[in-house]
Design a protein around this motif. Structure first.
Motif, short mmCIF file in Angstrom:
data_model
loop_
_atom_site.label_atom_id
_atom_site.label_comp_id
_atom_site.label_asym_id
_atom_site.label_seq_id
_atom_site.Cartn_x
_atom_site.Cartn_y
_atom_site.Cartn_z
N VAL A 416 46.94 63.66 -7.08
CA VAL A 416 47.32 62.23 -7.67
C VAL A 416 46.60 60.77 -7.39
CG1 VAL A 416 50.44 63.00 -7.35
CG2 VAL A 416 49.02 62.15 -5.29
N HIS A 417 46.12 61.11 -6.51
CA HIS A 417 45.08 59.94 -6.28
C HIS A 417 43.47 59.97 -6.99
CE1 HIS A 417 47.77 59.55 -2.97
NE2 HIS A 417 47.67 58.51 -2.71
N ILE A 498 57.91 62.73 -7.15
CA ILE A 498 58.70 62.03 -7.08
C ILE A 498 58.86 61.29 -5.77
CG2 ILE A 498 61.18 60.66 -7.35
CD1 ILE A 498 61.62 62.86 -9.72
N GLU A 499 58.74 62.92 -4.92
CA GLU A 499 59.00 62.71 -3.51
C GLU A 499 57.45 61.97 -2.90
OE1 GLU A 499 59.86 66.54 -1.86
OE2 GLU A 499 62.39 66.23 -2.15
N THR A 500 56.73 62.99 -3.24
CA THR A 500 54.97 62.22 -3.18
C THR A 500 55.05 60.82 -3.72
OG1 THR A 500 54.38 65.23 -3.53
CG2 THR A 500 52.34 63.15 -3.61
N CYS A 501 55.35 60.47 -4.61
CA CYS A 501 55.35 59.08 -4.78
C CYS A 501 55.64 58.19 -3.99
CB CYS A 501 55.27 58.87 -6.70
SG CYS A 501 54.83 59.33 -7.83
N THR A 502 56.97 58.65 -3.79
CA THR A 502 58.07 57.82 -2.89
C THR A 502 57.29 57.82 -0.92
OG1 THR A 502 59.45 58.69 -3.44
CG2 THR A 502 60.45 57.91 -1.73
N GLU A 503 56.90 59.05 -0.90
CA GLU A 503 56.18 58.74 0.57
C GLU A 503 54.79 57.94 0.15
OE1 GLU A 503 56.08 62.49 1.20
OE2 GLU A 503 57.54 63.31 1.50
N SER A 511 46.38 51.87 -5.80
CA SER A 511 44.97 52.84 -6.78
C SER A 511 44.92 52.62 -7.72
CB SER A 511 45.48 53.95 -6.01
OG SER A 511 45.17 54.43 -6.94
N ASN A 512 43.67 52.77 -8.49
CA ASN A 512 43.20 52.62 -10.00
C ASN A 512 43.95 53.81 -10.87
OD1 ASN A 512 42.63 51.95 -12.02
ND2 ASN A 512 39.87 52.18 -12.04
N PHE A 513 43.77 55.06 -9.95
CA PHE A 513 44.57 56.29 -10.57
C PHE A 513 45.14 56.50 -10.31
CE2 PHE A 513 39.68 56.40 -9.73
CZ PHE A 513 39.33 56.52 -10.94
N GLY A 514 45.44 56.38 -9.56
CA GLY A 514 47.10 56.72 -8.92
C GLY A 514 48.91 55.47 -9.10
N ARG A 515 48.57 54.42 -9.56
CA ARG A 515 48.97 53.82 -10.54
C ARG A 515 49.90 54.39 -11.87
NH1 ARG A 515 46.84 49.71 -13.65
NH2 ARG A 515 44.52 49.66 -14.41
#
Length: 640
Positions: A416-417, A498-503, A511-515
């Protein structure tokens, strides 16, 4: 009794008289040996026996080691004519390659080593030990010394390019070669490109030259694989276009002769499995542009068989005791061909063709060959696009979930990053979006061979094992929305995402890519594919709102999400596209606190409530933001 004894004595005397002179040692028909020589031989025999006994006497362990060492040294001297020189060079090598040695001392060691090599550069370049010494000398020596070595080896480069140890020296010399020297080397390869590519060692040199070469030099290397005329006549290779169809039209070549010549060049490479070089990828793709349906299909079938045959799960483990360089090399060799091909766009296109034009059985084997390497592919620029192709085409979602999606779920925190790792996730959330995929990326994913299949047509193939005809649909037969749902929801990837994004909500928003990942997850993806997980998405809204509710200036280590460039823009987009998120954010973090956030990047977040197309979102903030507009702190949307 007396007469009997006399008779016995007389018989004995007669026997003695009949014996030849010379005693016991004399044999009939032979000259009797002289007593002196017999005694001498006996003495020598005794002496030899004594020395033999002395040799057999047990020695100490130290003496045995020394004797063994001396014997080894003698054998090496007999076997290697330059053994003493190699020994001296090895000692200098140990000194010059130390990290703590000064530049002056290293320069002295390098100069001394090159002086000792003298006129023996050719012999030294082919040696396992001394070739490394020469490589180190090339790395640290002056340009003048490099030129001397280059000139000394100039007549032997093509020979050295085929030697196991000398090939590394050739690469090192090419890396440090001047423009003129490199041009000479490229011209020296004329007429030899195809034969070198068929050589397991020489192919690496051609590939290295191809990477270092400029446009015109690359074309001169490539066109030799196209036609016999281009291979024989050097002047014909100086053309402006590298596309085979353009070359055929410009030079008036016969398409059939070009196809025949390229078949003779490419076929041995396919049989030997030398298909992980970029120059070979380009040549194969050009071949497919002029090949008829039968020839193109045969090449793709061979490529598929190479990809399937390169997988060996038993070889993926690497011996831990190996040195770092050998460990990296063995890791690369243990990787399947599909992974090794993903280092350029042409390699990606070939892999895409294998997936698209393979039957279901082929696709199954290709996907299985990726087991254990999905994370590496996902983090790669071109490997991630291959995964997107598989996720968009393959109908066997159970197999994809088992092999690919399970490995993606385990690596979600990294993906995700990452710039490339996020792309397969974004493809499932928002397919073929131009915000995340460039025109070149989309063209690579949609690449097909016109001679094999036209748009909307299906490729019929015969399964050899069963003899039954099978059809491989280039775009897949399953409904795309159903395929996405099975890959994203049935595999559990959507929930894990969804859980990874919440954590990691703060890191992803900044982050430029994670957003972009957190934005797509928060709005539920295209066509609201995450609607069945709306409760968990609402939890993500609350996590973002809680982070935004932190008072301004509390956390000095990181910028507030309203003041950070990336996070403020992402939150603004979410307000515009998700009324539910806008409602949660306003109630938790902005209501009654708008004065604090009326300037800077945070002001864009406030204005997003007034710019929303949803009337409820506008009504939430209108009364509180009106006085900021009246006082001129905020500019009313739609007015300059």
């Amino acid at each position: 009794m007396a007469t009997g004894g006399k008779k016995m004595e007389s018989k004995k005397r007669k026997r003695d008289d009949q014996k030849p002179k010379g005693g016991k040692n004399q044999v009939l028909g032979k000259v009797a040996r002289k007593p002196e020589k017999a005694q001498e031989k006996g003495f020598n025999k005794e002496k030899h026996m004594v020395t033999k006994v002395e040799k057999k006497e047990p020695k100490s362990a130290k003496e045995r080691r020394l004797a063994s060492k001396e014997m080894t040294e003698l054998r090496k001297k007999r076997r290697k004519p330059n053994y003493n020189l190699e020994k001296e060079l090895a000692l200098l090598w140990e000194k010059m390659r130390c990290h703590d040695v000064s530049k002056e001392d290293r320069s002295k060691f390098v100069s001394e080593a090159l002086r000792k090599m003298g006129g023996k550069f050719m012999e030294i370049a082919g040696s396992h030990v001394s070739a490394r010494v020469l490589q180190t000398c090339i790395k640290y020596c002056t340009q003048e010394e490099k030129d001397k070595v280059f000139d000394a080896l100039r007549p032997h480069f093509l020979t050295l390019a085929r030697k196991k140890y000398a090939v590394h020296l050739v690469k090192k010399l090419l890396d440090s070669a001047s423009k003129k020297q490199f041009e000479w080397f490229v011209s020296s390869l004329h007429g030899q490109v195809a034969s070198l590519l068929r050589h397991s060692v020489g192919a690496a040199v051609v590939e290295h030259v191809y990477h270092l070469a400029k446009g015109s030099q690359k074309r001169s290397l490539l066109v030799e694989m196209y036609s016999t005329e281009l291979q024989l006549f050097k002047d014909l290779t100086k053309i402006n276009s590298a596309r085979l169809l353009d070359i055929i039209a410009m030079l008036g070549l016969q398409k059939s002769s070009v196809l025949q010549h390229m078949t003779l060049v490419i076929q041995p490479l396919l049989e030997k499995g030398i298909v992980d070089y970029s120059i070979v990828h380009t040549a194969i793709l050009e071949y497919l542009t002029i090949a008829d349906k039968t020839s193109a299909t045969d090449v793709i079938r061979q490529l598929i068989s190479q990809i399937e045959g390169s997988t060996n799960s038993d070889e993926t483990e690497v011996t831990p005791n190996l040195p770092k360089k050998l460990k990296n090399k063995s890791k690369r060799l243990a990787q399947p061909l599909l992974v090794r091909m993903m280092h350029n766009r042409d390699g990606l296109k070939i892999a895409v063709l294998c997936v698209k034009h393979g039957i279901a059985k082929d696709r199954k084997k290709i996907i299985k060959s990726m087991k254990g390497h999905v994370r590496k592919l996902a983090l790669d620029q071109y490997g991630s696009l291959l995964l997107i192709c598989i996720l968009s085409i393959v109908d066997d979602t159970k197999l994809v979930n088992k092999v690919i999606m399970q490995e993606i779920k385990k690596a979600l925190n990294d993906l995700v990053h990452d710039k490339n790792g996020r792309r397969p996730l974004l493809q499932l959330l928002h397919p073929n979006c131009s915000r995340y995929l460039s025109p070149d990326d989309l063209a690579s994913i949609n690449y097909t061979v016109p001679s094999i299949i036209s748009q909307g047509e299906e490729l019929a193939e015969t399964d050899v094992s069963t003899g039954e005809g099978q059809k491989a649909s280039v775009e897949g037969k399953k409904d795309p929305s159903l395929r996405r749902s099975e890959l994203l929801l049935d595999s559990g990837l959507g929930e894990g995402l969804i859980e990874t994004c919440t954590e990691n909500v703060g890191a992803l928003l900044r982050s430029n890519f994670g957003r972009e990942v957190i934005y797509e997850v928060a709005i539920g993806g295209a066509d609201k594919i995450l609607q069945p997980l709306s409760n968990k998405v609402h939890t993500l809204y609350e996590a973002i709102a809680s982070l935004a509710a932190v008072p301004k200036g509390t956390d000095t280590k990181e910028e507030h999400v309203f003041e950070n460039f990336h996070s403020s823009r992402t939150i603004r987009k979410l307000i515009l596209d998700s009324p539910e998120f806008a409602s949660v954010l306003w109630k938790v973090s902005l209501q009654g606190k708008t004065d604090v956030w009326a300037q800077g990047h945070s002001s864009k977040v406030l204005l997003a409530f007034l710019e929303s197309t949803d009337s409820k979102t506008r009504d939430l903030a209108k009364s509180e933001l009106q006085h900021l507009i009246d006082t001129g702190v905020l500019k009313e949307p739609g007015k300059n």
